[in-house]
Scaffold this motif. Structure first.
Motif, PDB file in Angstrom:
ATOM      1  N   SER A  91       0.856  -1.186   0.000  1.00 42.25           N
ATOM      2  CA  SER A  91       0.000   0.000   0.000  1.00 42.25           C
ATOM      3  C   SER A  91       0.886   1.227   0.000  1.00 42.25           C
ATOM      4  O   SER A  91       2.117   1.127   0.163  1.00 42.25           O
ATOM      5  CB  SER A  91      -0.932   0.022   1.215  1.00 42.25           C
ATOM      6  N   LEU A 113      -3.174  11.084   0.725  1.00 46.36           N
ATOM      7  CA  LEU A 113      -3.705  10.139  -0.246  1.00 46.36           C
ATOM      8  C   LEU A 113      -3.228   8.744   0.110  1.00 46.36           C
ATOM      9  O   LEU A 113      -2.030   8.496   0.229  1.00 46.36           O
ATOM     10  CB  LEU A 113      -3.243  10.504  -1.654  1.00 46.36           C
ATOM     11  N   SER A 114      -4.167   7.824   0.302  1.00 40.51           N
ATOM     12  CA  SER A 114      -3.841   6.434   0.591  1.00 40.51           C
ATOM     13  C   SER A 114      -4.384   5.571  -0.534  1.00 40.51           C
ATOM     14  O   SER A 114      -5.526   5.747  -0.962  1.00 40.51           O
ATOM     15  CB  SER A 114      -4.461   6.015   1.926  1.00 40.51           C
ATOM     16  N   ARG A 115      -3.573   4.629  -1.005  1.00 40.23           N
ATOM     17  CA  ARG A 115      -4.038   3.760  -2.079  1.00 40.23           C
ATOM     18  C   ARG A 115      -3.340   2.413  -2.011  1.00 40.23           C
ATOM     19  O   ARG A 115      -2.203   2.299  -1.536  1.00 40.23           O
ATOM     20  CB  ARG A 115      -3.766   4.413  -3.434  1.00 40.23           C
ATOM     21  N   GLN A 116      -4.014   1.386  -2.486  1.00 42.22           N
ATOM     22  CA  GLN A 116      -3.399   0.081  -2.651  1.00 42.22           C
ATOM     23  C   GLN A 116      -2.469   0.152  -3.854  1.00 42.22           C
ATOM     24  O   GLN A 116      -2.733   0.874  -4.825  1.00 42.22           O
ATOM     25  CB  GLN A 116      -4.458  -0.994  -2.872  1.00 42.22           C
ATOM     26  N   GLY A 175      -3.916  -0.274  -7.215  1.00 39.63           N
ATOM     27  CA  GLY A 175      -4.918   0.691  -7.651  1.00 39.63           C
ATOM     28  C   GLY A 175      -6.343   0.297  -7.338  1.00 39.63           C
ATOM     29  O   GLY A 175      -7.292   0.945  -7.785  1.00 39.63           O
ATOM     30  N   SER A 213      -8.035   0.435  -4.527  1.00 38.75           N
ATOM     31  CA  SER A 213      -8.766   1.339  -3.636  1.00 38.75           C
ATOM     32  C   SER A 213      -7.970   2.613  -3.418  1.00 38.75           C
ATOM     33  O   SER A 213      -6.752   2.626  -3.543  1.00 38.75           O
ATOM     34  CB  SER A 213      -9.067   0.656  -2.289  1.00 38.75           C
ATOM     35  N   ARG A 214      -8.690   3.675  -3.056  1.00 37.91           N
ATOM     36  CA  ARG A 214      -8.062   4.971  -2.911  1.00 37.91           C
ATOM     37  C   ARG A 214      -8.871   5.804  -1.922  1.00 37.91           C
ATOM     38  O   ARG A 214     -10.101   5.854  -1.999  1.00 37.91           O
ATOM     39  CB  ARG A 214      -8.007   5.668  -4.286  1.00 37.91           C
ATOM     40  N   GLU A 255      -8.733   9.752  -0.156  1.00 38.72           N
ATOM     41  CA  GLU A 255      -8.053  11.043  -0.204  1.00 38.72           C
ATOM     42  C   GLU A 255      -8.717  12.029   0.741  1.00 38.72           C
ATOM     43  O   GLU A 255      -9.944  12.133   0.813  1.00 38.72           O
ATOM     44  CB  GLU A 255      -8.064  11.612  -1.625  1.00 38.72           C
TER      45      GLU A 255
END
Length: 208
Positions: free
Chosen positions: A82, A92-95, A98, A100-101, A103
């Motif tokens: 991640s 901003l956090s994301r796998q 792509g 999941s996201r 913000e």
């Protein structure tokens, strides 16, 4: 939700009501003199979180990029890939795949600017910035080392943290965070490098 992001979200809700106080009379000059002032710093991290009531700690590891003019990219490689990108205006956090996201926009939540500033200060050893929100106790160590013990200056921050400890030399090497519920997170930084001095196109793209 990524553990780093979860902690920042809680901080956002508390810093809204927390007063920004003048820096105390702690001797922060020692840390300022010993910590490197670099535009871009890269390295690796290993994190261990001991949850109260559980025998085995939660462990993760990965790498980071700290760019003073842009923000921090915190890339977790194990156990689950991640990424968290923190800038002056957003989180901003994301796998990594792509899928999941999440913000958070600092333009909609101005208090986030203070939260992000705390994160930058922790990773770069900026004692003066930390002194705005914490009582700072500095101790000189051998071989140009240093340690800082931080206690929340407001009751609101005290609802999240009972204390933070930093150790380092030219760089921040270790951060220990003790939460109000007695969970303890220890982060060890290693493999720091100041070169190349500019972000790559890929690194720069993460801040856009």
């Amino acid at each position: 939700m990524n553990a780093v992001l979860r902690t920042l979200v809680v901080l956002v809700s508390l810093v809204v009501a927390a007063p920004v106080l003048a820096a105390p009379a702690a001797d922060v000059d020692l840390v300022k003199q010993r910590v490197a002032k670099v535009g871009v710093l890269r390295g690796e991290f290993s994190q261990e979180k001991q949850v109260a009531g559980f025998k085995n700690p939660l462990r993760s590891q990965g790498r980071f990029v700290l760019a003073q003019d842009h923000g921090v990219v915190w890339t977790t490689l194990k156990p689950f890939p991640s990424e968290v990108v923190v800038t002056r205006d957003r989180i901003l956090s994301r796998q990594r795949d792509g899928s999941s996201r999440v913000e958070l926009d600092g333009r909609q939540q101005p208090a986030m600017r203070s939260v992000n500033a705390i994160m930058f200060a922790l990773m770069s050893g900026d004692a003066q910035a930390l002194a705005a929100q914490f009582t700072v106790k500095v101790e000189a160590k051998a071989n140009n080392g240093w340690s800082m013990q931080l206690s929340p200056r407001s009751a609101m921050l005290g609802k999240v943290f009972t204390g933070l400890k930093l150790q380092g030399d030219r760089y921040v090497r270790e951060v220990e965070i003790t939460e109000a519920n007695q969970d303890v997170t220890r982060i060890h930084f290693s493999g720091m490098s100041e070169t190349p001095a500019a972000l790559s196109a890929e690194e720069g793209g993460k801040f856009e």
